[in-house]
Motif scaffolding. Structure first.
Motif, mmCIF file in Angstrom:
data_model
loop_
_atom_site.group_PDB
_atom_site.id
_atom_site.type_symbol
_atom_site.label_atom_id
_atom_site.label_comp_id
_atom_site.label_asym_id
_atom_site.label_seq_id
_atom_site.Cartn_x
_atom_site.Cartn_y
_atom_site.Cartn_z
ATOM 1 N N MET A 163 0.839 -1.207 0.000
ATOM 2 C CA MET A 163 0.000 0.000 0.000
ATOM 3 C C MET A 163 0.872 1.255 0.000
ATOM 4 S SD MET A 163 -3.329 -0.918 2.353
ATOM 5 C CE MET A 163 -2.475 -1.635 3.740
ATOM 6 N N ASP A 164 1.940 1.254 0.801
ATOM 7 C CA ASP A 164 2.864 2.401 0.818
ATOM 8 C C ASP A 164 3.495 2.615 -0.554
ATOM 9 O OD1 ASP A 164 2.349 2.787 3.498
ATOM 10 O OD2 ASP A 164 4.268 1.967 4.195
ATOM 11 N N MET A 165 3.854 1.509 -1.196
ATOM 12 C CA MET A 165 4.514 1.609 -2.491
ATOM 13 C C MET A 165 3.568 2.166 -3.560
ATOM 14 S SD MET A 165 7.040 -1.215 -4.093
ATOM 15 C CE MET A 165 8.250 -0.942 -2.815
ATOM 16 N N THR A 166 2.333 1.680 -3.593
ATOM 17 C CA THR A 166 1.396 2.186 -4.602
ATOM 18 C C THR A 166 1.000 3.637 -4.306
ATOM 19 O OG1 THR A 166 -0.459 1.127 -3.441
ATOM 20 C CG2 THR A 166 0.509 -0.073 -5.279
ATOM 21 N N ARG A 167 0.888 4.000 -3.035
ATOM 22 C CA ARG A 167 0.606 5.392 -2.673
ATOM 23 C C ARG A 167 1.736 6.297 -3.152
ATOM 24 N NH1 ARG A 167 2.575 8.355 0.912
ATOM 25 N NH2 ARG A 167 3.445 6.670 2.161
ATOM 26 N N LYS A 168 2.973 5.858 -2.900
ATOM 27 C CA LYS A 168 4.140 6.648 -3.309
ATOM 28 C C LYS A 168 4.207 6.760 -4.838
ATOM 29 C CE LYS A 168 7.804 7.009 -0.635
ATOM 30 N NZ LYS A 168 9.046 6.790 0.107
ATOM 31 N N ALA A 169 3.822 5.691 -5.526
ATOM 32 C CA ALA A 169 3.811 5.721 -6.999
ATOM 33 C C ALA A 169 2.829 6.779 -7.498
ATOM 34 C CB ALA A 169 3.439 4.344 -7.554
ATOM 35 N N GLY A 170 1.695 6.923 -6.820
ATOM 36 C CA GLY A 170 0.730 7.940 -7.200
ATOM 37 C C GLY A 170 1.228 9.352 -6.949
ATOM 38 N N LEU A 171 2.022 9.512 -5.897
ATOM 39 C CA LEU A 171 2.545 10.836 -5.546
ATOM 40 C C LEU A 171 3.749 11.248 -6.380
ATOM 41 C CD1 LEU A 171 2.361 10.576 -1.643
ATOM 42 C CD2 LEU A 171 0.878 11.934 -3.150
ATOM 43 N N HIS A 172 4.468 10.249 -6.935
ATOM 44 C CA HIS A 172 5.711 10.524 -7.665
ATOM 45 C C HIS A 172 5.709 9.819 -9.022
ATOM 46 C CE1 HIS A 172 7.421 12.259 -4.006
ATOM 47 N NE2 HIS A 172 6.908 11.240 -3.361
ATOM 48 N N PRO A 173 4.869 10.281 -9.940
ATOM 49 C CA PRO A 173 4.826 9.629 -11.258
ATOM 50 C C PRO A 173 6.200 9.662 -11.937
ATOM 51 C CG PRO A 173 3.158 11.378 -11.073
ATOM 52 C CD PRO A 173 4.004 11.437 -9.850
ATOM 53 N N GLY A 174 6.513 8.582 -12.603
ATOM 54 C CA GLY A 174 7.778 8.514 -13.330
ATOM 55 C C GLY A 174 8.965 8.063 -12.501
ATOM 56 N N LYS A 175 8.772 7.873 -11.198
ATOM 57 C CA LYS A 175 9.878 7.451 -10.334
ATOM 58 C C LYS A 175 9.830 5.939 -10.090
ATOM 59 C CE LYS A 175 11.846 11.389 -9.102
ATOM 60 N NZ LYS A 175 13.242 11.672 -9.361
ATOM 61 N N LEU A 176 10.998 5.328 -10.079
ATOM 62 C CA LEU A 176 11.137 3.944 -9.640
ATOM 63 C C LEU A 176 10.995 3.932 -8.119
ATOM 64 C CD1 LEU A 176 14.337 3.047 -11.660
ATOM 65 C CD2 LEU A 176 12.067 2.125 -12.072
ATOM 66 N N ILE A 177 10.366 2.905 -7.594
ATOM 67 C CA ILE A 177 10.240 2.774 -6.142
ATOM 68 C C ILE A 177 10.624 1.353 -5.788
ATOM 69 C CG2 ILE A 177 8.713 2.966 -4.147
ATOM 70 C CD1 ILE A 177 6.940 4.786 -6.019
ATOM 71 N N CYS A 178 11.558 1.228 -4.858
ATOM 72 C CA CYS A 178 11.967 -0.116 -4.458
ATOM 73 C C CYS A 178 12.025 -0.201 -2.936
ATOM 74 C CB CYS A 178 13.289 -0.513 -5.098
ATOM 75 S SG CYS A 178 14.684 0.520 -4.658
ATOM 76 N N SER A 179 12.147 -1.420 -2.472
ATOM 77 C CA SER A 179 12.229 -1.684 -1.043
ATOM 78 C C SER A 179 13.667 -1.520 -0.587
ATOM 79 C CB SER A 179 11.754 -3.103 -0.756
ATOM 80 O OG SER A 179 10.424 -3.269 -1.187
ATOM 81 N N ARG A 180 13.830 -0.832 0.553
ATOM 82 C CA ARG A 180 15.169 -0.692 1.129
ATOM 83 C C ARG A 180 15.271 -1.674 2.290
ATOM 84 N NH1 ARG A 180 17.527 4.901 1.505
ATOM 85 N NH2 ARG A 180 15.484 5.419 2.336
ATOM 86 N N TYR A 181 16.243 -2.585 2.161
ATOM 87 C CA TYR A 181 16.483 -3.594 3.186
ATOM 88 C C TYR A 181 17.501 -3.059 4.193
ATOM 89 C CZ TYR A 181 15.045 -6.435 -0.909
ATOM 90 O OH TYR A 181 14.422 -6.946 -2.021
ATOM 91 N N THR A 182 17.742 -3.837 5.243
ATOM 92 C CA THR A 182 18.800 -3.479 6.180
ATOM 93 C C THR A 182 20.118 -3.353 5.426
ATOM 94 O OG1 THR A 182 17.660 -4.611 7.961
ATOM 95 C CG2 THR A 182 19.992 -4.159 8.298
ATOM 96 N N GLN A 183 20.328 -4.283 4.490
ATOM 97 C CA GLN A 183 21.510 -4.228 3.618
ATOM 98 C C GLN A 183 21.033 -4.374 2.177
ATOM 99 O OE1 GLN A 183 24.098 -7.360 4.950
ATOM 100 N NE2 GLN A 183 24.675 -6.259 6.789
ATOM 101 N N GLY A 184 21.035 -3.284 1.450
ATOM 102 C CA GLY A 184 20.673 -3.328 0.042
ATOM 103 C C GLY A 184 19.232 -2.904 -0.224
ATOM 104 N N PHE A 185 18.779 -3.208 -1.436
ATOM 105 C CA PHE A 185 17.434 -2.835 -1.866
ATOM 106 C C PHE A 185 16.995 -3.802 -2.950
ATOM 107 C CE2 PHE A 185 20.495 -0.555 -4.405
ATOM 108 C CZ PHE A 185 20.027 -0.702 -5.694
ATOM 109 N N GLY A 186 15.705 -3.790 -3.245
ATOM 110 C CA GLY A 186 15.186 -4.682 -4.278
ATOM 111 C C GLY A 186 13.675 -4.772 -4.231
ATOM 112 N N ALA A 187 13.157 -5.972 -4.461
ATOM 113 C CA ALA A 187 11.713 -6.217 -4.520
ATOM 114 C C ALA A 187 11.110 -6.212 -3.111
ATOM 115 C CB ALA A 187 11.458 -7.560 -5.199
ATOM 116 N N PRO A 188 9.820 -5.935 -3.085
ATOM 117 C CA PRO A 188 8.974 -5.457 -4.153
ATOM 118 C C PRO A 188 9.477 -4.127 -4.718
ATOM 119 C CG PRO A 188 7.632 -6.112 -2.271
ATOM 120 C CD PRO A 188 9.058 -6.144 -1.850
ATOM 121 N N SER A 189 9.280 -3.975 -6.006
ATOM 122 C CA SER A 189 9.707 -2.763 -6.707
ATOM 123 C C SER A 189 8.627 -2.328 -7.681
ATOM 124 C CB SER A 189 10.995 -3.011 -7.489
ATOM 125 O OG SER A 189 12.041 -3.342 -6.625
ATOM 126 N N TYR A 190 8.521 -1.019 -7.839
ATOM 127 C CA TYR A 190 7.558 -0.438 -8.772
ATOM 128 C C TYR A 190 8.312 0.200 -9.943
ATOM 129 C CZ TYR A 190 4.354 2.894 -10.848
ATOM 130 O OH TYR A 190 3.617 3.606 -11.755
#
Length: 191
Positions: free
Chosen positions: A112-139
């Motif tokens: 839900m946070d990811m889709t909300r952020k996608a609506g607020l920031h069109p054209g931006k990639l959105i990915c999950s930030r882990y304790t170490q690194g980043f990746g999926a889920p990704s928009y």
């Protein structure tokens, strides 16, 4: 509208058994993930299958899903993303949200946070930030569909996320790097 791609096409070669059917918290990983997507009110849920697809399809409620068969599943995760992206492009989706069923700490509020952020920031990639690194889920917004279709990297779409650091936003998912890939990971599952 955003298409949510649930990737379930691989053959779980490192694990030695179909991980989508493993039980966690009283459900198979695939059903748990689909339930999370439904709870997050994901609009178009696309289940991408390949290896052992009949076993997976027989385990899930398909009424509210679009099923896509990835004929090139042996080519890795990027081929499943390509399969879903082709569908999303043809149906004129504004973007795709890539979800992996073996991430056992996935929760609906993250999606839900990811889709909300996608609506607020069109054209931006959105990915999950882990304790170490980043990746999926990704928009990935539709502006990246052609690049996703050209991607042949075995690591899904990580190379695209790496390449576009300036166009990338994050949603916090500290335990996102915990997944079920190898036999020693089976002890992470809760019945």
């Amino acid at each position: 509208m955003i298409a949510t791609l649930v990737l379930a096409a691989g053959n779980s070669s490192r694990l030695g058994q179909n991980k989508q059917l493993l039980q966690h918290e009283g459900k198979s990983l695939i059903n748990r993930t689909l339930d999370i997507c439904r709870k997050a009110k994901c609009e178009d849920i696309i289940l991408v299958v390949g290896s052992d697809y009949l076993s997976i399809i027989n385990q899930v409620e398909t009424e509210d899903l679009t099923l896509l068969y990835n004929q090139k599943w042996k080519n890795g995760m990027s081929s499943s993303i390509t399969t879903g992206t082709l569908w999303a492009k043809a149906t004129k989706k504004q973007g795709i949200l890539v979800v992996l069923p073996d991430q056992i700490h996935l929760e609906s509020n993250l999606l839900m946070d990811m889709t909300r952020k996608a609506g607020l920031h069109p054209g931006k990639l959105i990915c999950s930030r882990y304790t170490q690194g980043f990746g999926a889920p990704s928009y990935f917004p539709s502006e990246f569909f052609d690049e996703l279709l050209m991607n042949r990297a075995g690591n899904g779409a990580k190379s695209i996320l790496d390449k576009h650091a300036m166009d990338r936003l994050y949603v916090e998912f500290p335990k996102g790097m915990i997944d079920v890939d190898r036999p020693q990971d089976l002890n992470l599952l809760k019945s």
